[in-house]
Design an enzyme around this catalytic site. Structure first.
Site, mmCIF file in Angstrom:
data_model
loop_
_atom_site.group_PDB
_atom_site.id
_atom_site.type_symbol
_atom_site.label_atom_id
_atom_site.label_comp_id
_atom_site.label_asym_id
_atom_site.label_seq_id
_atom_site.Cartn_x
_atom_site.Cartn_y
_atom_site.Cartn_z
ATOM 1 N N SER A 105 0.858 -0.955 0.404
ATOM 2 C CA SER A 105 -0.394 0.468 0.277
ATOM 3 C C SER A 105 0.705 0.919 0.498
ATOM 4 O O SER A 105 1.976 1.109 -0.150
ATOM 5 C CB SER A 105 -0.693 0.086 1.207
ATOM 6 O OG SER A 105 -2.066 -0.525 1.256
ATOM 7 N N CYS A 106 0.178 2.851 -0.179
ATOM 8 C CA CYS A 106 0.959 3.956 -0.069
ATOM 9 C C CYS A 106 1.539 3.730 1.141
ATOM 10 O O CYS A 106 1.339 3.378 1.613
ATOM 11 C CB CYS A 106 -0.196 4.952 -0.101
ATOM 12 S SG CYS A 106 -0.952 4.840 -1.643
ATOM 13 N N PRO A 107 3.128 4.748 1.269
ATOM 14 C CA PRO A 107 3.496 4.902 -0.195
ATOM 15 C C PRO A 107 4.499 4.024 -0.839
ATOM 16 O O PRO A 107 5.266 4.403 -1.562
ATOM 17 C CB PRO A 107 3.748 6.544 0.599
ATOM 18 C CG PRO A 107 4.726 5.739 1.682
ATOM 19 C CD PRO A 107 3.356 4.811 2.886
ATOM 20 N N SER A 133 -2.170 4.257 -5.508
ATOM 21 C CA SER A 133 -0.739 4.255 -5.660
ATOM 22 C C SER A 133 -0.285 4.552 -7.245
ATOM 23 O O SER A 133 -0.100 5.866 -7.704
ATOM 24 C CB SER A 133 -0.340 3.481 -5.451
ATOM 25 O OG SER A 133 0.199 3.637 -3.954
#
Lengths: 404, 78
Positions: free
Chosen positions: B16-18, B46
């Protein structure tokens, strides 16, 4: 690369409380600019906010894997004169992951900082229950979804309760009912919603109670297809009684053809999408604004003949600035008649009003056609699609009333 | 899709982000100008952010596709 362990978080409920009390808060929103422009956290009291897409910050990293350090370095170089030392800083991103790293980075610089747990997705799904009036004998609760500007109502009397315009996260209403010891007797929608997915049919099925709806809105206005959902058809001006709760379903076509405003105990007007605190509902979401405008005029006129002391409880708001001192979207009809621009036009004459309406039509979000299909049972989206359809603030009101 | 010669492939699926952006940045830092990076990711947010970042960062998005929830990007370092 170290994992984030020691950073404070705030839940959406805690953020809302802080916004309501007007505590000093500074927001750092790390989402991309397009998303930020579409929807962001808003408050009655202005809150300073910086939008800085996280990937632009990471693009400058010497060591991309030291995420916390990257944010700290960037903050020192770019925001030293903007970030407050004497106020809470709230860092936000879409899902909460990135903001946790950024918050830790800022914390290392000595700032008082938290990140929004669950990110904007969590904010988007957050519901706030506030009493308008509360007693054993009779209570009205306003349920807002701050991210979207949607308002729904739980009305309770002696343990019985009904929900008007329930939103789609039905667990919220079930939990609330449990916490207050309420026995839900019925669900009612004021109209076939275009901006959000109704929780009426789902709650009706879960609790085996009736879901009330006007049959004109059980026909999709653009597809001209009948609804497949199960519902109890309302008659114009029908009187309804659930235990000690008495309401009249005033038929006020205009925003939709089956538009209803519920007059509760003769005192509270749950106006749905007709009269808002600072504006009035648009007449064009069925694709026929010019034909529906005069009908809308007659309906609004009819509502204006109610007593001035009638408390108007609308179905939407466009900005938290519309809320009163207690954070409620509510106002006496007499006050709205004097201050609401749309209502002032209604009081002029039909021609002026229709011209005003047609000159003030906002953009028509394409997803509204799909949302109406969902509410008629003609489309069944999964959770992801449902979330996508509901993104952003509602555009149910005329735009002219809102000056940026 | 024409055959693109890839200098490095980064697998950010499931992250997942980041992380997808972090891994992309780290990988690009190690490449020469003109090299092409292949990135695989599953995080929808993302994917959008990557597109925005690539263009503003002076790199070029040669191609992108989606299949079964996996986004594939071909990024040419600027």
């Amino acid at each position: 690369m170290s994992d984030v362990t020691q950073v404070h978080h705030m839940t959406p409920a805690e953020v809302k409380t802080k916004l309501d009390t007007g505590d000093k808060l500074f927001i750092l929103d790390l989402r991309n600019t397009e998303e930020f422009d579409t929807w962001k956290i808003e408050s009655k009291h202005p809150v300073p906010i910086i939008n800085a897409p996280y990937y632009e910050i990471l693009a400058e990293a010497d060591d991309p894997e030291d995420i916390q350090g990257t944010f700290a370095t960037y903050a020192r170089a770019n925001w030293a004169d903007r970030l407050p030392m004497d106020a809470d800083i709230l860092v936000i991103c879409a899902k909460g992951g990135t903001s946790a790293y950024a918050a830790e980075g800022l914390q290392s610089l000595g700032y008082r900082v938290s990140h929004l747990e669950g990110g904007m997705i969590a904010w988007g799904d957050f519901y706030d229950f506030k009493p308008v009036v509360e007693s054993e004998a009779f209570s009205v609760y306003q349920v807002s979804r701050p991210a979207r500007g949607c308002l729904s109502y739980v009305i309770a009397a002696g343990g019985d309760a009904i929900i008007v315009d329930p939103l789609r996260h039905i667990e919220r209403y079930l939990e609330f009912g449990k916490s207050k010891g309420l026995n839900y007797r019925a669900l009612l929608d004021t109209h076939g919603h275009a901006d959000h997915i109704s929780g009426g049919p789902a709650l009706a099925e879960r609790l085996s109670i009736p879901y009330y709806f006007h049959p004109y809105d059980a026909i999709h206005p653009i597809d001209v297809l009948p609804a497949t959902i199960k519902y109890e058809p309302l008659r114009a001006d029908q009187d309804l009684k659930f235990g000690a709760i008495e309401l009249k379903a005033l038929h006020i076509p205009g925003h939709t053809l089956g538009n209803i405003a519920y007059l509760v105990n003769g005192e509270y007007l749950l106006s749905g999408d007709s009269i808002f605190i600072e504006s009035i509902a648009r007449p064009d979401l069925g694709g026929r604004g010019d034909v529906w405008s005069p009908i809308h005029y007659q309906s609004l006129n009819r509502l204006l003949s109610l007593p001035d002391e009638t408390v108007v409880l609308p179905g939407h708001f466009s900005h938290p600035a519309e809320s009163n001192g207690e954070g409620l979207y509510a106002g006496p009809l007499g006050t709205l008649k004097a201050q609401n621009e749309g209502l002032k036009m209604v009081q002029k004459d039909q021609e002026s009003f229709v011209n005003y309406l047609l000159a003030s039509l906002p953009t028509f979000p394409p997803q509204y056609v799909d949302i109406k299909r969902v509410n008629a049972g003609l489309l069944e989206p999964d959770e992801e699609k449902a979330s996508e359809l509901e993104l952003g603030r509602n555009i149910c009101a005329l735009s002219q009333a809102y000056k940026e | 899709m024409s055959q693109i010669s890839v200098a490095l492939s980064v697998d950010a699926r499931g992250l997942s982000c980041p992380m997808p952006v972090v891994k992309t940045k780290k990988a690009l830092d190690g490449l020469k100008s003109g090299d092409v990076l292949e990135l695989l990711a599953t995080d929808k947010g993302s994917a959008k952010d990557l597109k925005a970042w690539v263009s503003s960062g002076g790199h070029q998005l040669l191609d992108s596709s989606t299949e079964n929830g996996v986004f594939t990007f071909y990024i040419k370092k600027g």
